[in-house]
Design a protein around this motif. Structure first.
Motif, short mmCIF file in Angstrom:
data_model
loop_
_atom_site.label_atom_id
_atom_site.label_comp_id
_atom_site.label_asym_id
_atom_site.label_seq_id
_atom_site.Cartn_x
_atom_site.Cartn_y
_atom_site.Cartn_z
N CYS A 6 0.82 -1.21 0.00
CA CYS A 6 0.00 0.00 0.00
C CYS A 6 0.86 1.26 0.00
O CYS A 6 0.47 2.28 -0.57
CB CYS A 6 -0.90 0.04 1.23
N CYS A 9 1.72 3.68 -2.98
CA CYS A 9 0.77 4.67 -3.49
C CYS A 9 0.18 5.57 -2.40
O CYS A 9 -0.44 6.58 -2.72
CB CYS A 9 -0.38 3.98 -4.21
N HIS A 10 0.30 5.19 -1.14
CA HIS A 10 -0.30 5.98 -0.07
C HIS A 10 0.75 6.37 0.97
O HIS A 10 1.53 5.53 1.41
CB HIS A 10 -1.38 5.18 0.66
N GLY A 18 -2.29 7.66 -4.46
CA GLY A 18 -3.59 7.69 -3.81
C GLY A 18 -3.59 8.74 -2.70
O GLY A 18 -2.55 9.32 -2.39
N PRO A 19 -4.74 8.96 -2.10
CA PRO A 19 -4.87 9.98 -1.04
C PRO A 19 -4.10 9.60 0.22
O PRO A 19 -3.87 8.43 0.49
CB PRO A 19 -6.39 9.97 -0.76
N TYR A 21 -3.57 8.83 4.04
CA TYR A 21 -4.50 8.13 4.94
C TYR A 21 -5.16 9.06 5.94
O TYR A 21 -6.30 8.85 6.33
CB TYR A 21 -3.75 7.00 5.67
N TYR A 28 -14.06 10.13 6.16
CA TYR A 28 -15.06 9.14 6.61
C TYR A 28 -15.35 9.23 8.10
O TYR A 28 -16.01 8.35 8.66
CB TYR A 28 -14.61 7.74 6.24
N LYS A 41 -13.66 -1.65 -1.05
CA LYS A 41 -12.95 -0.86 -2.06
C LYS A 41 -11.49 -1.28 -2.19
O LYS A 41 -10.95 -1.35 -3.28
CB LYS A 41 -13.04 0.62 -1.64
N ALA A 47 -12.29 3.80 -8.52
CA ALA A 47 -11.85 5.16 -8.79
C ALA A 47 -12.99 6.12 -8.55
O ALA A 47 -14.11 5.71 -8.23
CB ALA A 47 -11.35 5.28 -10.22
N GLY A 48 -12.70 7.40 -8.72
CA GLY A 48 -13.77 8.38 -8.77
C GLY A 48 -14.08 9.08 -7.46
O GLY A 48 -14.81 10.05 -7.44
N VAL A 49 -13.53 8.59 -6.34
CA VAL A 49 -13.79 9.26 -5.07
C VAL A 49 -12.79 10.40 -4.86
O VAL A 49 -13.15 11.50 -4.47
CB VAL A 49 -13.73 8.27 -3.89
N TRP A 50 -11.53 10.14 -5.20
CA TRP A 50 -10.47 11.12 -4.96
C TRP A 50 -9.94 11.69 -6.27
O TRP A 50 -9.07 12.54 -6.27
CB TRP A 50 -9.33 10.47 -4.18
N GLY A 51 -10.39 11.20 -7.39
CA GLY A 51 -9.88 11.68 -8.67
C GLY A 51 -10.04 10.59 -9.71
O GLY A 51 -10.73 9.60 -9.47
N VAL A 53 -7.61 8.74 -11.04
CA VAL A 53 -6.66 7.63 -10.98
C VAL A 53 -7.27 6.49 -10.18
O VAL A 53 -7.67 6.69 -9.03
CB VAL A 53 -5.34 8.07 -10.31
N MET A 55 -7.53 2.95 -7.99
CA MET A 55 -6.73 2.03 -7.18
C MET A 55 -6.94 0.64 -7.75
O MET A 55 -8.07 0.22 -7.95
CB MET A 55 -7.17 2.06 -5.72
N PRO A 56 -5.86 -0.08 -8.04
CA PRO A 56 -6.02 -1.45 -8.56
C PRO A 56 -6.57 -2.36 -7.47
O PRO A 56 -6.41 -2.07 -6.29
CB PRO A 56 -4.60 -1.84 -8.95
C1 HEC Z 1 -1.19 1.48 -7.47
C2 HEC Z 1 -1.46 2.43 -6.42
C3 HEC Z 1 -2.26 1.99 -5.18
C4 HEC Z 1 -2.01 0.91 -4.34
C5 HEC Z 1 -0.93 -0.16 -4.44
C6 HEC Z 1 -2.99 1.03 -3.27
N1 HEC Z 1 -3.79 2.12 -3.47
FE1 HEC Z 1 -5.32 2.75 -2.23
N2 HEC Z 1 -5.82 4.19 -3.60
C7 HEC Z 1 -5.14 4.47 -4.76
C8 HEC Z 1 -5.85 5.52 -5.48
C9 HEC Z 1 -5.41 6.15 -6.82
C10 HEC Z 1 -7.01 5.84 -4.69
C11 HEC Z 1 -8.13 6.84 -5.02
C12 HEC Z 1 -9.31 6.11 -5.67
C13 HEC Z 1 -10.51 6.99 -5.90
O1 HEC Z 1 -10.35 8.16 -6.26
O2 HEC Z 1 -11.63 6.50 -5.70
C14 HEC Z 1 -6.94 4.99 -3.52
C15 HEC Z 1 -7.88 5.01 -2.48
C16 HEC Z 1 -7.76 4.33 -1.27
C17 HEC Z 1 -8.65 4.48 -0.13
C18 HEC Z 1 -9.87 5.40 -0.06
C19 HEC Z 1 -11.03 4.76 -0.82
C20 HEC Z 1 -12.26 5.60 -0.90
O3 HEC Z 1 -13.23 5.13 -1.53
O4 HEC Z 1 -12.31 6.71 -0.34
C21 HEC Z 1 -8.20 3.60 0.84
C22 HEC Z 1 -8.80 3.39 2.22
C23 HEC Z 1 -7.04 2.92 0.29
N3 HEC Z 1 -6.80 3.38 -0.98
C24 HEC Z 1 -6.30 1.96 0.97
C25 HEC Z 1 -5.31 1.17 0.38
C26 HEC Z 1 -4.69 0.02 1.03
C27 HEC Z 1 -5.00 -0.45 2.46
C28 HEC Z 1 -3.81 -0.51 0.14
C29 HEC Z 1 -2.93 -1.77 0.30
C30 HEC Z 1 -3.62 -3.02 0.47
C31 HEC Z 1 -3.86 0.33 -1.06
N4 HEC Z 1 -4.77 1.32 -0.87
C32 HEC Z 1 -3.06 0.14 -2.20
C33 HEC Z 1 -3.96 3.88 -5.19
C34 HEC Z 1 -3.38 2.73 -4.63
#
Ligand code: HEC
Length: 78
Positions: A6, A9-10, A18-19, A21, A28, A41, A47-51, A53, A55-56
Motif C-alpha cells: 500500500c 501509493c499511499h 492515492g490519497p 491516509y 469518513y 474498495k 476510482a472516482g472518489v479522490w480523482g 486515478v 486504485m487497482p
Molecule cells: C497502485 C497504487 C495503489 C495501491 C498499491 C494502493 N492504493 Fe489505495 N488508492 C489508490 C488511489 C489512486 C485511490 C483513489 C481512488 C478513488 O479516487 O476513488 C486509492 C484510495 C484508497 C482508499 C480510499 C477509498 C475511498 O473510496 O475513499 C483507501 C482506504 C485505500 N486506498 C487503501 C489502500 C490500502 C490499504 C492498500 C494496500 C492493500 C492500497 N490502498 C493500495 C492507489 C493505490
C-alpha cells in the motif's frame, strides 16, 4: 501496510498516487458504514472518489489484514 504494498501509493500524511491516509480518515469520520465500504474498495479497487486515478484491486491481501488496515486508517488523525 508496508508488506501489502500500500505504501507505494499511499503516505500516512502525504498524497502519493492515492490519497493520504489522514485525509481518508477525515473524509469518513463519523460514517458508520466506512469500515465495510473501505474494506470492499481496497479488495476490489475502484476510482472516482479522490480523482480519476484508479486504485487497482488488491485480492492478495487477506481479509483480516484489510480489516486491520481499515481500522488503523480510520483511527488516524491530522
Ligand atoms: C497502485 C497504487 C495503489 C495501491 C498499491 C494502493 N492504493 Fe489505495 N488508492 C489508490 C488511489 C489512486 C485511490 C483513489 C481512488 C478513488 O479516487 O476513488 C486509492 C484510495 C484508497 C482508499 C480510499 C477509498 C475511498 O473510496 O475513499 C483507501 C482506504 C485505500 N486506498 C487503501 C489502500 C490500502 C490499504 C492498500 C494496500 C492493500 C492500497 N490502498 C493500495 C492507489 C493505490
Amino acid at each position: 501496510m508496508q508488506k501489502d504494498g500500500c505504501a507505494a501509493c499511499h503516505g500516512i500524511d502525504k498524497k502519493i498516487v492515492g490519497p493520504a491516509y489522514v485525509d481518508v480518515a477525515a473524509k469518513y469520520k463519523g460514517d458508520a458504514g466506512a469500515q465495510a465500504k473501505l474494506a470492499q474498495k481496497i479488495k476490489a479497487g475502484g476510482a472516482g472518489v479522490w480523482g480519476q486515478v484508479p486504485m487497482p484491486p488488491n485480492p492478495q491481501v487477506p481479509d483480516d489484514d484489510i480489516k486491520a488496515l481499515v481500522s488503523w486508517i480510520l483511527a488516524l488523525k491530522k
